[in-house]
Scaffold this active site. Structure first.
Site, PDB file in Angstrom:
ATOM      1  N   HIS A   1      -4.333  11.765   0.816  1.00  0.00           N
ATOM      2  CA  HIS A   1      -2.850  11.148   0.197  1.00  0.00           C
ATOM      3  C   HIS A   1      -2.954  10.714  -1.187  1.00  0.00           C
ATOM      4  CE1 HIS A   1      -5.507   7.862   1.745  1.00  0.00           C
ATOM      5  NE2 HIS A   1      -5.395   8.173   2.917  1.00  0.00           N
TER       6      HIS A   1
ATOM      7  N   ASN B   1       0.658  -0.993   0.168  1.00  0.00           N
ATOM      8  CA  ASN B   1      -0.162   0.007  -0.072  1.00  0.00           C
ATOM      9  C   ASN B   1       0.931   1.006  -0.020  1.00  0.00           C
ATOM     10  OD1 ASN B   1      -1.731   2.410   0.844  1.00  0.00           O
ATOM     11  ND2 ASN B   1      -3.232   0.866   1.534  1.00  0.00           N
TER      12      ASN B   1
ATOM     13  N   ARG C   1      -9.238   8.257  -0.854  1.00  0.00           N
ATOM     14  CA  ARG C   1     -10.331   8.726   0.144  1.00  0.00           C
ATOM     15  C   ARG C   1     -10.793  10.190  -0.488  1.00  0.00           C
ATOM     16  NH1 ARG C   1      -7.459   6.135   4.102  1.00  0.00           N
ATOM     17  NH2 ARG C   1      -8.866   4.593   5.330  1.00  0.00           N
TER      18      ARG C   1
ATOM     19  N   HIS D   1      -5.439   3.358  -1.438  1.00  0.00           N
ATOM     20  CA  HIS D   1      -6.631   3.441  -0.924  1.00  0.00           C
ATOM     21  C   HIS D   1      -7.221   4.984  -1.031  1.00  0.00           C
ATOM     22  CE1 HIS D   1      -9.655   2.420   2.724  1.00  0.00           C
ATOM     23  NE2 HIS D   1     -10.032   3.380   2.074  1.00  0.00           N
TER      24      HIS D   1
ATOM     25  N   GLU E   1      -8.659  -0.023  -3.068  1.00  0.00           N
ATOM     26  CA  GLU E   1      -9.476  -0.160  -1.789  1.00  0.00           C
ATOM     27  C   GLU E   1     -10.371   1.059  -1.554  1.00  0.00           C
ATOM     28  OE1 GLU E   1      -6.559  -2.721   1.243  1.00  0.00           O
ATOM     29  OE2 GLU E   1      -6.964  -0.609   1.499  1.00  0.00           O
TER      30      GLU E   1
ATOM     31  N   HIS F   1      -3.702  -4.670   7.707  1.00  0.00           N
ATOM     32  CA  HIS F   1      -4.035  -3.743   8.618  1.00  0.00           C
ATOM     33  C   HIS F   1      -3.227  -4.063   9.924  1.00  0.00           C
ATOM     34  CE1 HIS F   1      -6.049   0.206   9.594  1.00  0.00           C
ATOM     35  NE2 HIS F   1      -5.557  -0.450  10.794  1.00  0.00           N
TER      36      HIS F   1
END
Length: 237
Positions: free
Chosen positions: A50, A7, A45, A43, A70, A190
């Site tokens: 980011h 990631n 958002r 991922h 994701e 995670h």
């Protein structure tokens, strides 16, 4: 061997802190694959704090291993995934203002909602994974909604393992065994790290892929990105 998907959100966070293109996200993604990782995860958002949505588009031509996007399946996210067509989409129920993911889906309560979204992705030949806690009912629910895989949310394991509680792995072992018996693939992610990844891999049957970002990038500050990636690959054999 369990695949390692890196990631790169934290690389984007570092880049965005100065407003330029250092570090170069696309070059880092290319280097990570060159060092041996079998996938790249992002991922995005809604606030793009980011990973930016344009990053997803730009990375499509750079990621030659497996591209995993994701996120919470809001309309803008769904449109992005259908445009980019990654190999895998991982559905995560995080709130817009969440610092990081903090819970898995209730696949029973959200059955109708998730089923419709997964069917749309499948029509475009995109493999779907749903982020779930190690709860047997949620695993069964993932099968019912038509997911291809689950991604086990591993924060609880990582925290308890760090305290010396190895029995914290048991719900994950049971959830993975059930998923495999139902024909679901098993991913995990995670707070997995160099310290706990070998034990997790050894005790979770059928583990196909782990997605690791924060810990891996933090470890690379001391050990170097190439060394850290190969450390994970060695532990995942």
């Amino acid at each position: 061997m369990t695949k390692l998907s890196v990631n790169i959100n934290k690389i984007a966070t570092l880049r965005n802190a100065r407003g330029g293109n250092v570090p170069d996200l696309l070059k880092v993604a290319a280097d990570i694959q060159e060092f041996g990782a079998q996938g790249i995860t992002i991922h995005p958002r809604p606030d793009e704090r980011h990973i930016r949505y344009q990053d997803a588009r730009d990375l499509k031509s750079v990621v030659y291993t497996e591209f995993n996007i994701e996120g919470n399946p809001a309309l803008k996210f769904i449109d992005l995934v259908l445009e980019v067509k990654p190999e895998q989409v991982t559905l995560v129920p995080d709130a817009d203002d969440a610092i990081t993911s903090n819970a898995g889906w209730d696949t029973v309560k959200n059955k109708a909602f998730l089923t419709e979204i997964i069917q749309e992705f499948k029509r475009h030949n995109i493999r779907t994974s749903v982020f779930v806690d190690p709860d047997l009912a949620m695993v069964e629910g993932a099968k019912e909604i038509g997911a291809d895989r689950i991604e086990l949310y591993t924060e609880s394991f990582a925290h308890q393992y760090g305290l010396g509680n190895q029995k914290a792995i048991l719900p994950y072992s049971e959830a993975a065994a059930l998923a495999t018996s139902l024909g679901l693939g098993v991913n995990a992610g995670h707070d997995l790290s160099l310290d706990n990844i070998r034990f997790f891999k050894q005790n979770v049957p059928g583990l196909l892929e782990v997605s690791i970002g924060h810990a891996l990038i933090a470890e690379a500050l001391y050990l170097g990105l190439d060394n850290v990636i190969n450390g994970y690959l060695h532990r995942l054999k």
